[in-house]
Write an enzyme that holds these catalytic residues in place. Structure first.
Site, PDB file in Angstrom:
ATOM      1  N   THR A 140       0.830  -1.205   0.000  1.00  0.00           N
ATOM      2  CA  THR A 140       0.000   0.000   0.000  1.00  0.00           C
ATOM      3  C   THR A 140       0.866   1.258   0.000  1.00  0.00           C
ATOM      4  OG1 THR A 140      -1.439   1.287   1.463  1.00  0.00           O
ATOM      5  CG2 THR A 140      -0.103  -0.372   2.514  1.00  0.00           C
ATOM      6  N   ASP A 141       0.294   2.355  -0.475  1.00  0.00           N
ATOM      7  CA  ASP A 141       1.018   3.637  -0.406  1.00  0.00           C
ATOM      8  C   ASP A 141       1.130   4.130   1.037  1.00  0.00           C
ATOM      9  OD1 ASP A 141      -1.668   4.333  -0.014  1.00  0.00           O
ATOM     10  OD2 ASP A 141      -1.696   5.931  -1.522  1.00  0.00           O
ATOM     11  N   GLU A 142       0.335   3.528   1.953  1.00  0.00           N
ATOM     12  CA  GLU A 142       0.319   4.024   3.335  1.00  0.00           C
ATOM     13  C   GLU A 142       1.653   3.794   4.054  1.00  0.00           C
ATOM     14  OE1 GLU A 142      -3.389   3.322   5.420  1.00  0.00           O
ATOM     15  OE2 GLU A 142      -4.462   3.093   3.534  1.00  0.00           O
ATOM     16  N   TYR A 165      -1.718  -0.487  10.990  1.00  0.00           N
ATOM     17  CA  TYR A 165      -1.889  -1.173   9.697  1.00  0.00           C
ATOM     18  C   TYR A 165      -0.689  -0.922   8.794  1.00  0.00           C
ATOM     19  CZ  TYR A 165      -3.309  -1.681   4.792  1.00  0.00           C
ATOM     20  OH  TYR A 165      -3.336  -1.994   3.451  1.00  0.00           O
ATOM     21  N   LYS A 169       2.240  -3.478   7.281  1.00  0.00           N
ATOM     22  CA  LYS A 169       2.511  -3.685   5.844  1.00  0.00           C
ATOM     23  C   LYS A 169       3.971  -3.330   5.539  1.00  0.00           C
ATOM     24  CE  LYS A 169       0.038  -4.690   2.901  1.00  0.00           C
ATOM     25  NZ  LYS A 169      -0.364  -6.022   2.358  1.00  0.00           N
TER      26      LYS A 169
END
Ligand code: NAD
Ligand code: TYD
Length: 361
Positions: A140-142, A165, A169
């Site tokens: 994810t870009d997060e 989260y 990741k």
């Protein structure tokens, strides 16, 4: 669940998390596009996994479903000794930021330990022949953290995760790269922006807002609704995953995004207007339901992806405009009330109560 028709398939790909939102679109894309490749979908069927997402392709000769938990190393090892997988596309995860704030441990277990279990199995199964195989980590870009008003995440942006989260990741991505570096395990990683489309569990912003509009319930907007996300239609993500899986150089990373930034409040208003239109209601009806609620803890302000690398090197670009993707998505949720009923088990309703009760600001 399948006939025992014998197979002489050139390739076997393991897709994890294939009963979830993005995974089900990826499974459908591969099963349909590569009839000579056996697609094995491994999923635990948590609250977010639903085999009804795949009823249209479940009878395909090149599809198998296996129920199992990536946290169970012995089970994963058995699966890898039963099948010789040429590649793994790894999507199984706990995926919702708000749940990670309530219960970080399950994110560490599935997202980090589950990923490492899969890497261990690949290492053992592929051994010295690893060069002809590929582990593809869907991220994810997060993991890049939060942007201010300016700038974009590129593949060189340092990881700076801010939520349990995104930290889980990021941890998983680090392990994938470490196994590549230490054990020569061939891998690719892609980091994608927010997806939307049919089959997304209605705890995420877009389906939650559509569902609440249809039930005449408040539309919870966190804080002032100033946070910005970059939205990509899920089928465009599935096409990007196909491109990266087949064409990226091992050891490479690609950012995937929609070049489509929206402030949450503007997006919610847009969904309100489109839904009023599709339901033939007076303009402005749904917007009256917008309710500002207490902000998410540590809420990342802005995500925005620079997707020029995948576009320049591999020729991928999003094909769906936001207007048409949103209309398709809203129509799908309006038409699929049975699907909604089935995924909204008691467990989700309990989570909803815990998440939103007493939160109105
Ligand atoms: P989802 O929550 O809809 O689906 C996750 C799937 O994984 C479910 O089918 C669930 O049953 C399965 N799963 C969970 N724990 C498992 C376990 N221990 N063993 C086996 N299966 C398990 O998630 P999603 O939104 O489809 O996201 C899929 C992947 O894409 C995730 O890795 C996520 O981090 C990544 N991603 C999501 C987005 C997004 O906007 N949704 C954006 C970028 C990246
Ligand atoms: P979400 O769909 O949970 O995705 P992510 O947190 O991974 O970006 O949330 C998208 C944005 O919408 C995020 O800024 C949080 C916000 N949001 C709300 O304002 N209200 C809600 O009820 C939810 C679920 C999210």
């Amino acid at each position: 669940m399948k006939s025992n028709k014998s197979f002489d398939l050139i390739q076997k790909i393991l897709i994890t998390g294939g009963a979830g939102f993005i995974g089900s679109h990826v499974v459908r894309y591969f099963v349909t596009r590569y009839p000579e490749t056996l697609i094995v979908n491994l999923d635990k069927l948590t609250y977010a996994g639903n085999l009804e997402n795949l009823t249209d392709i479940e009878a395909a000769d090149n599809y198998r479903f296996v129920r199992g938990d990536i946290n169970d190393q012995a089970f994963i090892n058995r699966l890898f000794s039963e099948h010789h997988f040429n590649g793994v596309i790894h999507l199984a995860a706990e995926s919702h930021v708000d749940r990670s704030i309530l219960n970080p441990m399950s994110f560490i277990e599935t997202n980090i330990i589950g990923t490492v279990n899969l890497l261990n199995a690949c290492r053992v199964a592929w051994g010295k022949d690893a060069a002809n195989h590929l582990f593809y980590q869907i991220s994810t870009d997060e993991v890049y953290g939060s942007l201010g008003a300016e700038g974009y995440f590129t593949e060189e942006t340092p990881y700076d995760p801010q939520s349990p989260y995104s930290a889980s990741k990021a941890g998983a991505d680090h392990f994938v790269r470490a196994y590549g570096n230490t054990y020569n395990l061939p891998y690719v990683i892609s980091n994608c922006s927010n997806n939307y489309g049919p089959n997304q569990f209605p705890e995420k912003l877009i389906p939650l807002i559509i569902r609440n509009i249809t039930r005449n319930k408040p539309l919870p907007v966190y804080g002032k609704g100033e946070n910005i996300r970059d939205w990509l239609y899920v089928e465009d993500h599935a096409a990007a995953i196909d491109t990266v899986f087949h064409h990226a150089k091992p050891g490479s990373t690609y950012n995937i995004g929609g070049n489509n930034e929206w402030k949450n409040i503007d997006l919610v208003r847009k969904i309100c207007d489109l839904t009023d239109d599709l339901l033939d209601r007076k303009p402005g009806t749904a917007q009256k339901l917008i309710t500002f609620v207490k902000d998410r803890a540590g809420h990342d302000l802005r995500y925005a992806i620079d997707a020029s690398k995948i576009s320049n090197e591999l020729g991928w670009k999003p094909a769906t405009t936001f207007e048409s993707g949103l209309r398709k998505t809203i129509r799908w949720y309006l038409a699929n009330t049975e699907w909604l009923k089935h995924v909204l088990s008691g467990e989700y309703e309990r989570y909803y109560e815990q998440q939103y009760s007493g939160r109105e600001s």
